[in-house]
Design an enzyme around this catalytic site. Structure first.
Site, PDB file in Angstrom:
ATOM      1  CD  GLU A  81       9.506 -91.795  43.315  1.00 33.75           C
ATOM      2  OE1 GLU A  81       9.769 -90.595  43.060  1.00 33.75           O
ATOM      3  OE2 GLU A  81       8.360 -92.202  43.571  1.00 33.75           O
ATOM      4  CE  LYS A  95       5.561 -82.237  42.735  1.00 37.56           C
ATOM      5  NZ  LYS A  95       6.892 -82.346  42.139  1.00 37.56           N
ATOM      6  CD1 TRP A 127       4.664 -85.749  45.741  1.00 39.96           C
ATOM      7  CD2 TRP A 127       3.284 -85.500  44.005  1.00 39.96           C
ATOM      8  NE1 TRP A 127       5.380 -85.971  44.589  1.00 39.96           N
ATOM      9  CE2 TRP A 127       4.564 -85.819  43.516  1.00 39.96           C
ATOM     10  CE3 TRP A 127       2.239 -85.296  43.095  1.00 39.96           C
ATOM     11  CZ2 TRP A 127       4.826 -85.945  42.157  1.00 39.96           C
ATOM     12  CZ3 TRP A 127       2.511 -85.416  41.736  1.00 39.96           C
ATOM     13  CH2 TRP A 127       3.796 -85.741  41.281  1.00 39.96           C
TER      14      TRP A 127
HETATM   15  P1  AMP Z   1       8.788 -85.104  43.373  1.00 44.43           P
HETATM   16  O1  AMP Z   1       9.047 -86.532  43.653  1.00 44.43           O
HETATM   17  O2  AMP Z   1       7.943 -84.437  44.397  1.00 44.43           O
HETATM   18  O3  AMP Z   1      10.036 -84.368  43.056  1.00 44.43           O
HETATM   19  O4  AMP Z   1       7.896 -85.045  42.053  1.00 44.43           O
HETATM   20  C1  AMP Z   1       8.331 -85.599  40.842  1.00 44.43           C
HETATM   21  C2  AMP Z   1       7.285 -85.358  39.784  1.00 44.43           C
HETATM   22  O5  AMP Z   1       7.060 -83.959  39.630  1.00 44.43           O
HETATM   23  C3  AMP Z   1       7.640 -85.850  38.421  1.00 44.43           C
HETATM   24  O6  AMP Z   1       7.407 -87.232  38.262  1.00 44.43           O
HETATM   25  C4  AMP Z   1       6.740 -84.985  37.540  1.00 44.43           C
HETATM   26  O7  AMP Z   1       5.412 -85.475  37.529  1.00 44.43           O
HETATM   27  C5  AMP Z   1       6.747 -83.668  38.286  1.00 44.43           C
HETATM   28  N1  AMP Z   1       7.777 -82.763  37.748  1.00 44.43           N
HETATM   29  C6  AMP Z   1       9.010 -82.529  38.234  1.00 44.43           C
HETATM   30  N2  AMP Z   1       9.664 -81.611  37.490  1.00 44.43           N
HETATM   31  C7  AMP Z   1       8.826 -81.271  36.485  1.00 44.43           C
HETATM   32  C8  AMP Z   1       8.924 -80.381  35.366  1.00 44.43           C
HETATM   33  N3  AMP Z   1      10.000 -79.629  35.141  1.00 44.43           N
HETATM   34  N4  AMP Z   1       7.859 -80.315  34.547  1.00 44.43           N
HETATM   35  C9  AMP Z   1       6.744 -81.053  34.755  1.00 44.43           C
HETATM   36  N5  AMP Z   1       6.598 -81.895  35.782  1.00 44.43           N
HETATM   37  C10 AMP Z   1       7.625 -82.012  36.644  1.00 44.43           C
END
Ligand code: AMP
Length: 537
Positions: A326, A434, A439
């Site tokens: 997002e 995750k 996801w």
């Molecule tokens: P996505 O939309 O698939 O990129 O997922 C985003 C989500 O991944 C975020 O809202 C977090 O919950 C998780 N996420 C992304 N980067 C990190 C990070 N460095 N550490 C922990 N969680 C992360």
């Protein structure tokens, strides 16, 4: 001057100023393909002509099911540059989900790698709007016969098209690309990026304290181009003129290490799971990294042990970053400030384990459950909200209504922010799991379990896993007098979901904690099962 910020300008720049710079791809076909920005630009123009000849109009969705490679990169520029919308489908999803997403996006044409021929054969007769299917290969690799109707050959289309194409000028707020996320409840939701949001994100991502990209770098994005545009690296690389190396489908430790060494890669980017495979290979074969200087780790929290291994054993600096589909995706990057170099090793590691500080353009705050802003003291933790020119205001087609709270986007992540602005994720309020950077919808898994006659109530949470970060753990309350075993429930998932979504373990409970409104309190379950040991396969 009033100039529109358009993605095509990145390619024009790369061709003119870095025309000789290499773009190297390990292909699905098995070999290593060598090319340059000049060739990439020529072939992207040819592909733009192909799209026009196939009736793709501005705004139409051009879908891909593809690995990281030069042909995918050509489509990035050909589709967006000509005013169409590049829609990168995630091939790891169940075919039913691929069909649902392609229909929802109203994709008009689908380009796909050889690997995904079986998947496309399974969905071709079901998708409603895709009229044209193109296999991203040459004639020699085309199947003799296929269930995909009127299958076209990418290389033939490129060869037959003219490279004479003027990238059109249009409003920078025009949509450029589309990516679906399952990181929220309900159906996957589309996130539509614009030329303007992508360009601003690219400027910010390339900055030294962000992803730090330059013409002196050789960048190998392991993060897939179907995951939020490979974190924007295909754009940033053109902006700065970095050499690009694409790994194709070969993401195991040996293949990656070989490519790092043979192409003198200096920077890479990916989720922790991939780095685990790489480190295991390097360790067990007593190898080293001769040219790698930095690796960007995000998508899930980077385990401190991984950071130590890269930095202390192999002299590869880790950049921990956080973002989400997002938000294009970059939100924070953990680049230390000068004063932090006075810290001792352990303190520095503790700081690097944080997800980092906001890159310019992204504003962060944390709020309590009643919406009060919480102090930036590194202790108070609350839901993380973001805003900025590359943060969505709504999902594609307005699905799910208005996601914003007082003009801020709620991330579903729970975090602290310290006095220096370093944000650290402490929990997640969204009910998703995750696994290896992808996801898994906990609600889908619960719905399957609830359809079993012996199940009264089911909750699915992410349990810690040494390789995949999280794996689904199913918690079940049986109906009175009903009998079902762990294995029976696991087998019950067969064919109902993508195989890799199947829960790793089932635990039977007497009750699942419920909140005042009758909602399952998954945070309590996550706490209770924080140390749950999943069975090893
Ligand atoms: P996505 O939309 O698939 O990129 O997922 C985003 C989500 O991944 C975020 O809202 C977090 O919950 C998780 N996420 C992304 N980067 C990190 C990070 N460095 N550490 C922990 N969680 C992360």
């Amino acid at each position: 001057m009033q100039q529109q910020l358009l993605i095509s300008s990145l390619l024009i720049h790369a061709e003119r100023h870095h025309g000789e710079q290499e773009v190297v791809s390990r292909r699905v076909e098995g070999d290593v393909h060598r090319s340059t920005y000049r060739e990439l630009a020529v072939r992207s123009r040819r592909m733009a002509n192909v799209l026009a000849a196939r009736g793709i109009a501005p705004g139409d969705r051009v879908a891909t099911l593809a690995w990281n490679g030069y042909r995918h990169m050509e489509l990035y520029y050909a589709a967006s540059g000509s005013g169409a919308v590049l829609h990168t489908l995630n091939p790891r999803l169940h075919p039913d989900q691929v069909v649902w997403i392609a229909d929802h996006a109203e994709d008009q044409i689908l380009f796909f790698d050889l690997t995904f021929l079986p998947l496309v054969e399974a969905v071709a007769s079901r998708v409603k709007t895709i009229k044209t299917f193109v296999l991203m290969t040459d004639r020699a690799h085309m199947p003799a016969a296929s269930k995909v109707p009127d299958l076209l050959c990418y290389e033939e289309l490129v060869a037959d098209a003219s490279d004479n194409f003027d990238w059109p000028q249009f409003d920078e707020n025009t949509a450029s690309s589309l990516c679906y996320t399952s990181g929220t409840t309900g159906h996957p939701k589309g996130v539509l990026y614009s030329h303007r949001s992508t360009m601003l994100h690219t400027y910010a991502a390339a900055l030294p304290d962000a992803l730090n990209c330059s013409a002196r770098d050789t960048i190998l994005p392991v993060v897939p181009m179907f995951h939020v545009n490979a974190w924007g690296l295909p754009y940033a690389a053109c902006m700065v003129g970095a050499k690009l190396v694409f790994p194709g489908p070969f993401l195991d430790g040996k293949s990656l290490h070989d490519l790092f060494e043979s192409e003198a890669v200096t920077v890479s980017a990916g989720v922790p799971t991939v780095w685990q495979g790489l480190l295991a290979h390097v360790e067990s074969n007593d190898l080293k990294f001769s040219t790698m200087r930095r690796t960007i780790i995000g998508g899930s929290a980077c385990p401190p042990a991984m950071m130590r291994a890269f930095q202390q054993r192999y002299d590869v600096q880790v950049l921990h970053a956080w973002g989400m589909t997002e938000i294009s995706p970059l939100g924070t990057a953990c680049t230390l400030k000068p004063k932090h170099h006075l810290l001792d090793e352990d303190e520095r590691m503790a700081l690097q384990a944080k997800q980092g500080r906001a890159v310019f353009g992204v504003d962060l705050k944390i709020v309590s459950e009643d919406g009060r802003e919480l102090p930036r003291d590194g202790k108070a933790s609350g839901e993380l909200l973001v805003r900025g020119p590359w943060v969505i205001a709504k999902y594609f087609k307005g699905e799910g209504g208005n996601p914003l709270v007082d003009s801020w986007f709620p991330t579903g992540d729970v975090s602290t922010i310290d006095a220096d602005g370093f944000m650290q994720i402490t929990d997640r309020s969204k009910d998703v799991i995750k696994s290896g950077g992808e996801w898994i919808g906990s609600i889908d898994l619960e719905n399957v379990a609830m359809a079993h006659p012996a199940v009264a109530m089911a909750a699915c949470i992410g349990a810690k896993h040494p390789k995949w970060d999280e794996r689904p753990l199913l918690l079940v309350v049986k109906k009175p007098g009903a009998a079902v075993t762990r294995n029976e429930l696991i087998e019950f998932y067969d064919g109902k979901i993508a195989k890799w979504w199947t829960p790793d373990d089932v635990v039977f409970l007497d009750a699942i904690p419920l909140g005042a409104t009758g909602k399952m309190q998954k945070n309590k379950l996550r706490e209770q099962f924080a140390d749950h040991e999943l069975p090893t396969a």
